[in-house]
Scaffold this motif. Structure first.
Motif, short mmCIF file in Angstrom:
data_model
loop_
_atom_site.label_atom_id
_atom_site.label_comp_id
_atom_site.label_asym_id
_atom_site.label_seq_id
_atom_site.Cartn_x
_atom_site.Cartn_y
_atom_site.Cartn_z
N LYS A 130 4.46 58.25 9.79
CA LYS A 130 5.20 57.91 8.58
C LYS A 130 4.67 56.66 7.91
N ASP A 131 4.10 55.74 8.70
CA ASP A 131 3.65 54.47 8.12
C ASP A 131 2.40 54.61 7.28
N VAL A 134 3.42 54.90 1.35
CA VAL A 134 4.00 53.71 0.73
C VAL A 134 5.51 53.84 0.67
N ASP A 135 6.18 52.73 0.74
CA ASP A 135 7.65 52.73 0.82
C ASP A 135 8.31 53.35 -0.40
N SER A 136 7.77 53.09 -1.59
CA SER A 136 8.42 53.61 -2.80
C SER A 136 8.42 55.13 -2.80
N LEU A 138 8.33 57.09 -0.04
CA LEU A 138 9.24 57.54 1.02
C LEU A 138 10.70 57.43 0.58
N GLY A 139 10.98 56.52 -0.35
CA GLY A 139 12.35 56.33 -0.83
C GLY A 139 12.88 57.50 -1.62
N THR A 141 12.47 60.89 -0.66
CA THR A 141 12.23 62.06 0.18
C THR A 141 13.51 62.61 0.79
N SER A 155 2.16 60.47 -6.41
CA SER A 155 3.08 59.46 -6.93
C SER A 155 2.74 59.18 -8.39
N LYS A 362 -1.26 55.09 1.72
CA LYS A 362 -1.73 53.71 1.53
C LYS A 362 -3.24 53.61 1.50
#
Length: 438
Positions: A130-131, A134-136, A138-139, A141, A155, A362
């Motif tokens: 999962k890492d 990027v966080d944005s 994953l936010g 999903t 994205s 990333k």
């Protein structure tokens, strides 16, 4: 959610969503099977200038996947106007594809149906972890506290595209940073006989994306902290009115754009018929319509004051496409391999370059291919000033109800009917009444 899609205008009813929760899988556990290990069906969303363009982009990559794995992928590119209803029909019938693209704003709604394979830590480990993402991205999903319903694929972020020559001819030296500046610049441009700003007034998704950003900039949300609709909050009403007022009051959006729903505003901009466009990752689309990258500039979407950032300085929703696996897939192993393939660094570079989107992976995002100044605006927006649409089960109904309310308000403006605070509140109250009960 997409680069050139039309709105997903089909009504999303609560009964359909609830019925889907009973949908089983391809195995007794409801977690798919491997009954058909040599084939996959894939529903791709229409990202390019046409379905034919998408096939040209995707088929060589699917052939590559088949060569690597021996698995043949049967591709269908589904128009955005049909995609959501096609997915919901598949969830109720159990007859869907193995893998499909979904607009990332639908993640929580489709997650609530139970029809998509959850991506827990073990499943993410099968595609590299999962890492990697990027966080944005994953936010968007799925709902907070639950395993994601999908994996980020493309994205995107909104930006302000502006015609350099039209700006220069109007004596405007730089793109507007605030809405007041945009309105002032728009009037200078219109004084020279050119349309200022395009919009898709009948495109429900576009309406939602923009009023969501306006609401953030007004310090408001469409839902309360516990996920209940709050469409008539005074700040929400003011935000929606501010967006519609770009046509109704400020006159910088042409009244004809109230009928646009099929990306006509993009074509108007590409052909030099308007000076500005608010759009997601539009470069590939503009190029396909013959507009040279040298002819336009890209800047952050305006804010009320100051510079883009978090809180009231948000200037984009987190746009993008997620890749999901149907729980009833008959090639679970192959579907997982396909998701791993499509989110590999190599494929992320190829596909996101083709669609002028940003890799949500990333390591791929850091590639030099995505370091151009125009791309930097989109990357910076995603990293610093974009917010995910509400990750609630009723998000799809929200898009339909509020998107339609804004469409109707644009129609009022185009017809010369006065758009008031009261009329906006009434339209939003009607939209809220269409939402499912908590």
């Amino acid at each position: 959610m997409r680069s050139i899609r039309a709105a997903a205008t089909g009504a999303v009813t609560l009964s359909l969503v609830l019925a889907a929760t009973a949908c089983g899988g391809g195995s007794s556990s409801g977690g798919g099977s491997d009954d058909s290990p040599k084939t996959l069906t894939y529903w791709a969303s229409n990202q390019g200038a046409s379905i034919a363009v998408d096939k040209q982009v995707l088929q060589p990559e699917l052939d590559k996947f088949q060569k690597q794995t021996g698995i043949k992928v049967k591709l269908e590119v589904v128009p955005w106007s049909d995609l959501l209803n096609r997915i919901l029909t598949a969830t109720t019938s159990g007859q869907g594809p193995d893998v499909l693209n979904i607009g990332n704003t639908w993640s929580a709604s489709l997650q609530a149906t139970g029809a998509l394979l959850p991506w827990d830590a073990k499943k993410f480990a099968e595609i590299g972890g999962k890492d990697r993402f990027v966080d944005s991205a994953l936010g968007s999903t799925g709902a907070a506290g639950k395993d994601p319903a999908a994996v980020p694929l493309y994205s995107m972020a909104y930006a302000l595209y502006y015609n350099k020559k039209i700006f220069a001819d109007a004596g405007i030296g730089q793109p507007p940073a605030t809405w007041d500046e945009l309105i002032a610049d728009g009037k200078k441009i219109q004084a020279r006989g050119t349309s200022a700003l395009g919009a898709e007034g009948s495109n429900l998704a576009e309406n939602i994306h923009h009023v969501f950003v306006f609401a953030k900039q007004h310090g408001a949300d469409f839902f309360t902290g516990d996920g209940k609709p709050d469409f008539t909050d005074p700040k929400v009403v003011d935000a929606v009115k501010s967006y519609v007022d770009l046509m109704a009051k400020d006159k910088v959006i042409p009244t004809g754009d109230a009928e646009y729903a099929q990306n006509q505003s993009v074509s108007d901009f590409a052909k030099g018929r308007q000076a500005m466009l608010l759009w997601q990752s539009a470069a590939a689309n503009l190029k396909s319509q013959g507009m040279s990258p040298d002819a336009y500039g890209i800047a952050p979407v305006p804010v009320l004051s100051g510079t883009p950032g978090t809180g009231t300085q948000v200037n984009s929703m987190v746009a993008g496409i997620n890749l999901a696996v149907f729980r009833n897939t008959h090639n679970l192993d192959g579907a997982t391999k396909f998701v791993k393939f499509m989110t590999s660094d190599e494929e992320q570079k190829i596909l996101n370059t083709a669609y002028s989107s940003i890799p949500p992976v990333k390591s791929a995002q850091a590639d030099a291919a995505f370091s151009a100044p125009a791309t930097a605006v989109l990357k910076n927006t995603l990293a610093t000033s974009a917010a995910a649409l509400p990750q609630v089960a009723s998000e799809s109904q929200f898009e339909t109800a509020v998107g339609t309310a804004v469409k109707d308000l644009f129609a009022d403006a185009a017809a010369g009917r006065t758009v008031t605070t009261d009329s906006v509140k009434a339209a939003l109250q009607k939209a809220q009444q269409q939402m499912p009960a908590a």
